[in-house]
Design a protein around this motif. Sequence first.
Motif, short mmCIF file in Angstrom:
data_model
loop_
_atom_site.label_atom_id
_atom_site.label_comp_id
_atom_site.label_asym_id
_atom_site.label_seq_id
_atom_site.Cartn_x
_atom_site.Cartn_y
_atom_site.Cartn_z
N UNK A 129 -67.64 34.77 -28.55
CA UNK A 129 -66.55 34.36 -27.62
C UNK A 129 -66.67 33.26 -26.56
N UNK A 130 -67.76 32.58 -26.67
CA UNK A 130 -68.35 31.62 -25.73
C UNK A 130 -67.08 30.57 -25.45
N UNK A 131 -66.47 30.23 -26.48
CA UNK A 131 -65.30 29.01 -26.15
C UNK A 131 -64.15 29.83 -25.43
N UNK A 134 -65.40 30.31 -21.74
CA UNK A 134 -65.54 28.93 -20.83
C UNK A 134 -64.04 28.56 -20.52
N UNK A 135 -63.13 28.60 -21.56
CA UNK A 135 -61.79 28.47 -21.17
C UNK A 135 -61.18 29.40 -20.25
N UNK A 136 -61.47 30.87 -20.33
CA UNK A 136 -60.89 31.94 -19.23
C UNK A 136 -61.53 31.47 -17.92
N UNK A 137 -62.71 31.15 -17.80
CA UNK A 137 -63.47 30.64 -16.39
C UNK A 137 -62.63 29.73 -16.10
N UNK A 138 -62.58 28.74 -16.57
CA UNK A 138 -61.72 27.59 -15.98
C UNK A 138 -60.36 28.13 -15.47
N UNK A 139 -59.79 29.07 -16.34
CA UNK A 139 -58.45 29.56 -15.92
C UNK A 139 -58.55 30.30 -14.78
N UNK A 140 -59.71 31.02 -14.56
CA UNK A 140 -59.93 32.03 -13.27
C UNK A 140 -60.11 31.05 -12.24
N UNK A 141 -60.82 29.95 -12.21
CA UNK A 141 -61.31 29.08 -11.14
C UNK A 141 -59.87 28.41 -10.75
N UNK A 142 -59.24 28.12 -11.68
CA UNK A 142 -57.95 27.50 -11.33
C UNK A 142 -56.84 28.51 -10.58
N UNK A 143 -56.91 29.52 -11.04
CA UNK A 143 -56.11 30.83 -10.40
C UNK A 143 -56.61 31.14 -9.02
N UNK A 144 -57.93 31.13 -8.65
CA UNK A 144 -58.52 31.17 -7.43
C UNK A 144 -58.49 30.10 -6.44
N UNK A 145 -58.68 28.92 -7.00
CA UNK A 145 -58.99 27.80 -6.23
C UNK A 145 -57.69 27.02 -5.69
N UNK A 146 -56.73 27.15 -6.36
CA UNK A 146 -55.37 26.63 -6.42
C UNK A 146 -54.65 27.02 -5.17
N UNK A 535 -52.42 35.27 -21.61
CA UNK A 535 -51.83 35.10 -23.04
C UNK A 535 -52.78 34.31 -23.94
N UNK A 536 -53.48 33.50 -23.27
CA UNK A 536 -54.51 32.88 -24.06
C UNK A 536 -55.81 33.58 -24.68
N UNK A 537 -56.09 34.57 -23.74
CA UNK A 537 -57.19 35.41 -24.30
C UNK A 537 -56.76 36.49 -25.20
N UNK A 538 -55.54 36.97 -24.92
CA UNK A 538 -54.80 37.88 -26.09
C UNK A 538 -54.51 37.34 -27.28
N UNK A 539 -53.62 36.12 -27.20
CA UNK A 539 -53.15 35.50 -28.42
C UNK A 539 -54.10 34.86 -29.23
N UNK A 540 -55.18 34.36 -28.43
CA UNK A 540 -56.10 33.26 -29.40
C UNK A 540 -57.25 34.46 -29.73
#
Length: 884
Positions: A129-131, A134-146, A535-540
């Motif tokens: 699930x590494x890919x 990584x994408x989920x981490x980027x999304x979480x950072x986006x959600x937190x930092x924005x 949705x990315x984590x679930x659908x992907x």
Amino acid sequence: MLWTRWLVLLLCWWGAVSATTTAENGQYELAKQGESRADPHRQRSPPPVEPLDFGFVPAAVYDTHAYYEPGAIGILFHMVHAFLYAVQPNSFPKDLIVKVIQQNMGGIKFHEWRKPDNVVLLLEGAYYELGFLVCATIGVLFVVLVPLVGMCFCVCRCCENCGGEMHQRQRKNADCRRGFFTATLIATTIFIILGVLVAYAANHNMSSYIKNTRRLINTNIRDLKTFANNTPAQIEYMTAQYTTAKNKVLSELDNIGPLLGGRIHSQLEKEVVPSLDTALRMAGVKVENAIKAMRETKEALESVSSSLQVLQEGTDQLKDSLSTERASLSNTLSDPACTNGAVSPSCNVIRASLFQLGINADFSKLPDVDYALENVNTVLKTDLSNIIQKGYSSFNDTPRLVKEQTKNIVAGVKGMLDKIGNEINGFTKMFPVEASLANFTIFLTQGQKNIESYYAQIDQLDFYRWIGCVAVLCTVVLILSFNILGLLCGTCGYDKQATPTTRGCLSNTGGNLLMAGVGFSFIFAWVLMAIVTALFLIGGNVEKLLCEPLASRQLFQIIDTPFLVHPAKKNFLPGMLFQNPNIDLTLGSMYRECYDNNGLYHALQLETMFNINSFLNRTVYNKDLANVFDSVEVDLQDISLLEQAGRDNLINFANTGIGIIDYEAYLAEVNKGITLVDLLTFAVDLEGQADQLPRGALENALKGHASSIRQIHRELVVPLEQAMSTLNQSIKLLQKTSSDLPVKVTNILSALDASEYLISNNASHVVKQETKNYVQSLVGYFKQYTNWVHDSLIAEVAQCKPISNIVDSMEIVACSFIADSVNTFWLGLGLSSILLLPSIIISIKLAKYYRRMDTEDVFEDSSPYSDTLFRFPRASAPSICVDC
């Protein structure tokens, strides 16, 4: 679910009927081959069995076409799949999933994750699930930092920092910077719009195809009803086709005389008939032309006799004619003209050749053939054909003997076949198949009604989902509206001549709209990214762990892994269906068989469930039936192939005397020429000598003699040559016939004796062998029936295509209708959400060029010298515009 067990049991019985009957037939054939090998001289291949036409089992027509073509939106689906492959290029973790299931059969407990094996599995799962991580981490950072950045940005601007100061420094490249920011924001806005359109298309596609799910549900249930309604008719059709095999066997039994008797007769005929035929093949002709052969022998003898008489008379006359011509020619050469010195050599040459005018062949010494001709005429007075035909008639009467002697046996076999038919019909009536399938149809109807009762709720939930997705997209559209209106107002209201503090209201409004878009971007961007990440984590993962392995059937391999659910249960599917996990039945094999529209019997491997050999031993073919045919006995003691009169006739024909004719003498004379010299050649030479003489009476006389010699050749020699040719042919024919005539007759009589001995003493083995072949042909019809039943059960009866259609329909609904649409939705929404970041930055930069500033840069003269001016900028506040 008692009706399902009855249905399975009936299908199993049909399968066992085929398999066991085939095995018994194979054992019978092996035993038969063993007996044949015991006597290799009698080993014969059984005659081929006539193929039976059982027709075709009534086929079920299914309506479901489990195929999905997405159309134009399929391009977006392929883009999503490509992105997911880039994120997660690893192959399906079949072994990892199997290990996780097997090591956590009793449930997942938190403290057990500390075990080394579970830690290894956890690390392997994390690597897979590494890919996504990584994408989920980027999304979480986006959600937190924005939102944090947005709050800091707002506070900073309130303090007139971070561009919050209403002052713009004038730069030489201000127009270029404004143009660049405008073009970049337009491009970013366009891409955001494309993302919104992609997300909206996916949202609309899901709603459209969810409604099509009803069609798939209806057609699948309708196919199951067709399956249930057609199966009883198919089973009844297969049962009824036993009558086809039975009627064929009864027809064979009714014709046992011509069939079995004919086979016995045919087998004996291989050694008996040649003896009879040889008696009629004296002249090398067929049996039906034996009398013609004797007559040809008679005609040949008559031809020899007549030709010999013609030759004897003709040679006497030719001899006289040549003597007369020789004397006349000798007198001509005695003419005084021949004494002339120039003519004398030619006359001497002609005189020296006169002795050639003589007879070469002498037929007067050849013996006549009247004695042999008289004997042949005597033999022909006896009707040999009628005598031999009596032997044929006696031998050909074998079928009638067989029919008479097997009359009681045939009646017994017919009774057995009727009993077998009754037992088969009785066995099929033991199971309430129609009632069970009727209950199944009622169950399907009620299930369909229950499903249809949820349609309204499903539509309502789908409407709420659609509204929710549209609302999410509307937040992006709101931001886009501020950006677009800001660009329009700012661009249209921008005045190059105006200073930052004197910009117009329209331009200022454009800048304010851009900043409003920035504010809403900070408010909604992190929410949108949170939705996209979820949705990315679930659908992907659904796509990679469910849809792709389901499309490649790797998911079946996990379910079919031996001992997956329990260490003592090998296979999951047979354990659930039949409570026997040791049966080699897998979900993948069942799906493949049903996908190929084969029968449920073969798909579920029902032949391993029931053993009904005891029933088959009492039905289709059993040892009692074989014992009945083994008791067949046929008595052929009274058959006589050739009466004594026929034997005497053959002996007399051999002793007619054609064997004692002096053929060498005949051939020696025939091979000689009629005359010592060819008369035509002699005449030509004579004319040549005459031409060398002086013209006169001598020359004319010699040419007259040449003409006379030609006339002798034409009138006497030519007919004699024709007679010699006829005599030569007749003599050679008689010589060929007579050379082995005694041996042939002896062989004929010996063969007849051996044939009669064969019929009298060895017919029992032939009868037994042919009876076995006959029985095997009867068994072959039943074997055809059982093989046809087996093949029909595999491919035509209870075709389970609806089962694979249900699986394919579920895949289409879950993956193609829902998962692909969800993934496409988050792809478009994610693209728009990510592009909001550059949109924020560019909008802030661009707003400076459109908003009215509080202060601006002005330039003053600060030098006392008039010829040298230095200008320094200073901030200056504009006068208040009442209109603005």
